[in-house]
Design a protein around this motif. Structure first.
Motif, mmCIF file in Angstrom:
data_model
loop_
_atom_site.group_PDB
_atom_site.id
_atom_site.type_symbol
_atom_site.label_atom_id
_atom_site.label_comp_id
_atom_site.label_asym_id
_atom_site.label_seq_id
_atom_site.Cartn_x
_atom_site.Cartn_y
_atom_site.Cartn_z
ATOM 1 N N UNK B 169 -21.166 12.723 -3.009
ATOM 2 C CA UNK B 169 -20.045 11.948 -3.524
ATOM 3 C C UNK B 169 -20.516 10.780 -4.380
ATOM 4 N N UNK B 170 -21.585 10.117 -3.968
ATOM 5 C CA UNK B 170 -22.002 8.895 -4.658
ATOM 6 C C UNK B 170 -22.641 9.205 -5.997
ATOM 7 N N UNK B 171 -23.484 10.211 -6.044
ATOM 8 C CA UNK B 171 -24.187 10.466 -7.296
ATOM 9 C C UNK B 171 -23.354 11.287 -8.267
ATOM 10 N N UNK B 172 -22.443 12.098 -7.736
ATOM 11 C CA UNK B 172 -21.503 12.813 -8.591
ATOM 12 C C UNK B 172 -22.195 13.730 -9.590
ATOM 13 N N UNK B 173 -21.452 14.109 -10.635
ATOM 14 C CA UNK B 173 -22.012 14.890 -11.733
ATOM 15 C C UNK B 173 -22.612 16.206 -11.286
ATOM 16 N N UNK B 174 -23.782 16.520 -11.874
ATOM 17 C CA UNK B 174 -24.423 17.812 -11.602
ATOM 18 C C UNK B 174 -24.832 17.937 -10.147
ATOM 19 N N UNK B 175 -25.355 16.821 -9.573
ATOM 20 C CA UNK B 175 -25.792 16.838 -8.174
ATOM 21 C C UNK B 175 -24.629 17.268 -7.289
ATOM 22 N N UNK B 176 -23.496 16.617 -7.521
ATOM 23 C CA UNK B 176 -22.296 16.896 -6.749
ATOM 24 C C UNK B 176 -21.892 18.358 -6.902
ATOM 25 N N UNK B 177 -21.903 18.831 -8.150
ATOM 26 C CA UNK B 177 -21.465 20.196 -8.438
ATOM 27 C C UNK B 177 -22.301 21.208 -7.660
ATOM 28 N N UNK B 178 -23.624 21.044 -7.743
ATOM 29 C CA UNK B 178 -24.506 22.003 -7.074
ATOM 30 C C UNK B 178 -24.344 21.894 -5.553
ATOM 31 N N UNK B 179 -24.335 20.643 -5.044
ATOM 32 C CA UNK B 179 -24.234 20.471 -3.598
ATOM 33 C C UNK B 179 -22.920 21.026 -3.063
ATOM 34 N N UNK B 180 -21.856 20.867 -3.825
ATOM 35 C CA UNK B 180 -20.564 21.345 -3.346
ATOM 36 C C UNK B 180 -20.443 22.865 -3.443
ATOM 37 N N UNK B 181 -21.133 23.484 -4.426
ATOM 38 C CA UNK B 181 -21.139 24.958 -4.467
ATOM 39 C C UNK B 181 -21.801 25.496 -3.202
ATOM 40 N N UNK B 182 -22.909 24.820 -2.799
ATOM 41 C CA UNK B 182 -23.590 25.251 -1.571
ATOM 42 C C UNK B 182 -22.635 25.135 -0.386
ATOM 43 N N UNK B 183 -21.899 24.011 -0.343
ATOM 44 C CA UNK B 183 -20.934 23.815 0.741
ATOM 45 C C UNK B 183 -19.875 24.918 0.723
ATOM 46 N N UNK B 184 -19.400 25.258 -0.489
ATOM 47 C CA UNK B 184 -18.390 26.320 -0.610
ATOM 48 C C UNK B 184 -18.885 27.612 0.021
ATOM 49 N N UNK B 185 -20.143 27.953 -0.298
ATOM 50 C CA UNK B 185 -20.684 29.225 0.207
ATOM 51 C C UNK B 185 -20.810 29.173 1.728
ATOM 52 N N UNK B 186 -21.375 28.061 2.244
ATOM 53 C CA UNK B 186 -21.556 27.962 3.698
ATOM 54 C C UNK B 186 -20.202 27.982 4.400
ATOM 55 N N UNK B 187 -19.229 27.335 3.749
ATOM 56 C CA UNK B 187 -17.898 27.249 4.337
ATOM 57 C C UNK B 187 -17.285 28.632 4.526
ATOM 58 N N UNK B 188 -17.642 29.557 3.628
ATOM 59 C CA UNK B 188 -16.998 30.872 3.703
ATOM 60 C C UNK B 188 -17.725 31.817 4.652
ATOM 61 N N UNK B 189 -18.861 31.375 5.231
ATOM 62 C CA UNK B 189 -19.545 32.248 6.191
ATOM 63 C C UNK B 189 -18.834 32.162 7.543
ATOM 64 N N UNK B 190 -18.660 33.293 8.226
ATOM 65 C CA UNK B 190 -18.031 33.253 9.557
ATOM 66 C C UNK B 190 -18.999 32.671 10.585
ATOM 67 N N UNK B 191 -18.744 31.432 11.022
ATOM 68 C CA UNK B 191 -19.714 30.693 11.832
ATOM 69 C C UNK B 191 -19.962 31.318 13.199
ATOM 70 N N UNK B 192 -18.884 31.754 13.850
ATOM 71 C CA UNK B 192 -19.019 32.297 15.204
ATOM 72 C C UNK B 192 -19.932 33.519 15.218
ATOM 73 N N UNK B 193 -19.736 34.402 14.228
ATOM 74 C CA UNK B 193 -20.563 35.610 14.168
ATOM 75 C C UNK B 193 -22.022 35.244 14.000
#
Lengths: 303, 360
Positions: B169-193
């Motif tokens: 959040x603080x650095x924003x820009x490209x850093x934010x974009x890449x870090x949030x894409x990673x979050x998106x992918x992890x978010x879509x993994x079924x955690x319990x499985x």
């Protein structure tokens, strides 16, 4: 819109790809091969067997072969039964789907009705009762509820037969599985309904003389249901995972209990196949939820 | 000329001076002036929130329940002379009649022993289990394990979430974009499985490698649960923190701090993060029950803590076999799980109402 959908589909494919990677390499990290037996086997025989099943190739290549087979519908062979996994899995999934779909439908319908009732009787007795029981419902793990239901209604009161495949009675398992999502949907509907009823267009509709019922059900509920859609994806995941314990407790031979037994049997190919299969279902449920959500509510910003 | 008094109109708004005398127009004394300056006592954000929390009976009730449970699980092991993995013996001898006792009961041998020596043995409050272990102390340790797992997992999630979210959040820009894409992918993994899968794998991989360490007592399943919590569960926390920081970092005081040359790290830790505190507290309070849920679920599947340690989930699972004859053994852990989760949920809701002023 098209851009958003393509992006979401790509993300879903990446997720599934990562899941296959995790499952494949995790399963290969387990020490011991499929041909390790108590008795020492002739090394030449093992070598031939490994060649036959491509196990002598590097891990990366094995992964490519596995994915290729997967895409051709070959999900491997169960170590326990020696039968192909796919046909077994689909049969078992049919049973689970019967249970899961019923639980989902009941959760959605009852949840929406209770949620609307709670919103319309805000801070009065029905509202308080509904909120009390839904809070209780979200605090109870499905396995606790399932065992208690089994204990009370099957064993003590004898109202229901214990589940058997010849005379399937889904009532108790469906209740056990649907209480948590139902409670969640109720709370979700209540908040969004209250939100919707405070909007200007509701006042306008009332002012121009639309009947109260029509305002609530046509203008209010239709808008209140949009946030409920977002819960469909997580609900599918909850039901799929929850069915593992519920099926186990009620001894229903579905995919969930197959998964649990394959864990205790250390039947790795089956664990792998079921994980990937369930993961694909969950990822697609989420994909569908997101896309439908954006389609029905054009106010939502596309990023 | 005589100052003739004009008859005042009934509707006139003019002040009727005849009602006042000179005394009414005296200057106010300093004392009286000070009375006008009285202001509400200044409160901090925390005090204000706590005041609102104290008015919420449900949240306060939850705190009472939680404190009571924590006190019991801390104190009870010092009072009860049995241990969770101890098969109870009478006078050093194994007692076959010791198993499956009911509430507050003694076995025949224990009764005989007490009569003989006149010594009082500690009662088995919840009876004993099928192996002759004191059930009360097993429940106490089970609650300890379950709560500890919940709290440790929540702390892990919060720490990782805060660091990741604030950097993005603080650095924003490209850093934010890449870090949030990673979050998106992890978010879509079924955690319990993935937790189940990792438990299975780590059980095999780590077997025998941990003997003698503290981790060994807890078992490989719990370790895998923590690993997966650390890998997957922080994403929603990171998203929340990032969103908060995106709005806070555009405030003037952050700009001012930047102007006087404060380092990024200092700005983050002393100017931005304290302002996200309410979100962090609320999410943590709601994270603990979800971790307890996951742990009890895994224990129920047989993927939880390793024997002889117990958790509430594994106790419930063990009790399933004899649930027709000994239903209390199933009901007790079940009720405690529900109580803890309910109390934490209500407390979390109360904290949200008290501290999140934006939600009304």
């Amino acid at each position: 819109m098209a851009k958003y959908i393509t992006k979401r589909i790509l993300l879903a494919i990446v997720s599934i790809w990562i899941i296959t990677m995790i499952t494949f390499f995790a399963m290969n990290a387990i020490p011991g091969g499929p041909f390790n037996k108590e008795k020492a086997t002739d090394p030449a025989v093992i070598k031939q067997l490994e060649e036959r099943y491509n196990l002598d190739k590097p891990l990366g290549e094995q992964y490519v072969i596995y994915i290729k087979n997967l895409l051709h519908g070959d999900w491997g062979v169960s170590l326990k039964t020696g039968r192909p996994i796919w046909s077994d899995m689909i049969n078992k999934f049919g049973v689970s789907a019967k249970l899961g779909v019923r639980a989902a439908i009941i959760a959605i319908i009852v949840g929406i009705i209770l949620g609307s009732c709670a919103a319309l009787t805000r801070n009065r007795l029905p509202d308080r009762l509904i909120i009390f029981f839904t809070t209780l419902g979200t605090a109870m793990p499905s396995f606790v509820l399932a065992t208690l239901l089994l204990l009370v209604f099957c064993l003590w009161l004898g109202w229901f037969q214990v589940f058997s495949s010849s005379d399937p009675n889904y009532t108790l398992p469906v209740i056990a599985l649907s209480v948590y999502p139902m409670a969640y949907i109720t709370r979700l509907t209540k908040t969004s309904m209250l939100d919707a009823l405070n909007q200007d267009y509701i006042r306008t509709a009332r002012a121009k003389g639309v009947s109260k019922l029509k305002v609530i059900f046509v203008h209010g509920l239709r808008n209140a249901l949009i946030p409920v859609i977002t819960y469909v994806g997580p609900m599918v995941a909850y039901i799929l995972v929850g069915s593992m314990v519920v099926e186990n407790i009620f001894t229903i031979g579905g995919l969930g209990s197959t998964f649990v037994t394959s864990i205790s049997n250390r039947d790795y190919p089956t664990i792998m196949a079921v994980t990937i299969f369930l993961a694909i279902l969950m990822v697609f449920a989420n994909l569908l939820t997101d896309v439908v959500y954006k389609l029905v509510d054009p106010r939502i910003k596309l990023d | 000329m005589e100052n003739k008094e004009v008859k005042k109109s009934f509707l006139s708004a003019q002040v009727d001076l005849s009602k006042f005398n000179a005394g009414n127009f005296e200057k106010a004394t300093d004392d009286e002036k000070r009375q006008q300056d009285v202001m509400g006592e200044s409160t901090t954000f925390l005090k204000d929130g706590l005041r609102r929390l104290r008015k919420n009976p449900l949240a306060m009730g939850s705190i009472v329940v939680l404190v009571a449970i924590i006190l019991v699980i801390l104190v009870a092991p010092h009072i009860v002379p049995y241990s969770y993995d101890e098969v109870i013996t009478v006078n050093g001898q194994r007692d076959k009649t010791m198993t499956n006792l009911s509430f507050m009961c003694y076995s025949d041998k224990e009764l005989a022993y007490m009569e003989e020596t006149g010594e009082d043995l500690f009662p088995h409050i919840f009876g004993t289990d099928g192996l002759g272990r004191d059930y009360f102390i097993r429940v106490i340790y089970g609650t300890r394990v379950s709560l500890a797992v919940g709290i440790v997992a929540a702390i892990m999630v919060v720490l990782i979430g805060i660091v990741y979210g604030s950097v993005a959040g603080y650095f924003g820009g490209k850093v934010d974009l890449i870090m949030m894409r990673i979050v998106d992918i992890i978010y879509s993994l079924p955690d319990m499985l993935i937790i189940i899968l990792m438990s299975v794998v780590l059980k095999e991989v780590l077997q025998g490698k941990l003997v003698g360490t503290v981790l060994d007592r807890l078992g490989t399943n719990m370790i895998s649960m923590f690993i997966v919590f650390g890998l997957l569960y922080w994403v929603s926390m990171a998203r929340l923190i990032r969103g908060q920081i995106l709005t806070i970092k555009n405030n003037e005081y952050v700009l001012a701090a930047k102007c006087i040359g404060t380092s990024n790290r200092k700005i983050l830790t002393s100017h931005i993060l304290p302002n996200c505190l309410s979100v962090i507290i609320i999410t943590t309070a709601l994270q603990i029950p979800s971790a307890i849920f996951t742990e009890s679920y895994l224990s129920f599947l047989g993927l939880g803590v390793s024997i002889p340690l117990s958790s509430l989930g594994s106790l419930a699972n063990d009790a399933r076999a004899g649930m027709q004859s000994y239903p209390a053994r199933l009901v007790i852990p079940a009720v405690i799980i529900c109580l803890i989760v309910l109390a934490l949920n209500l407390l979390g809701d109360g904290l949200r109402d008290a501290f999140d002023t934006k939600l009304d």
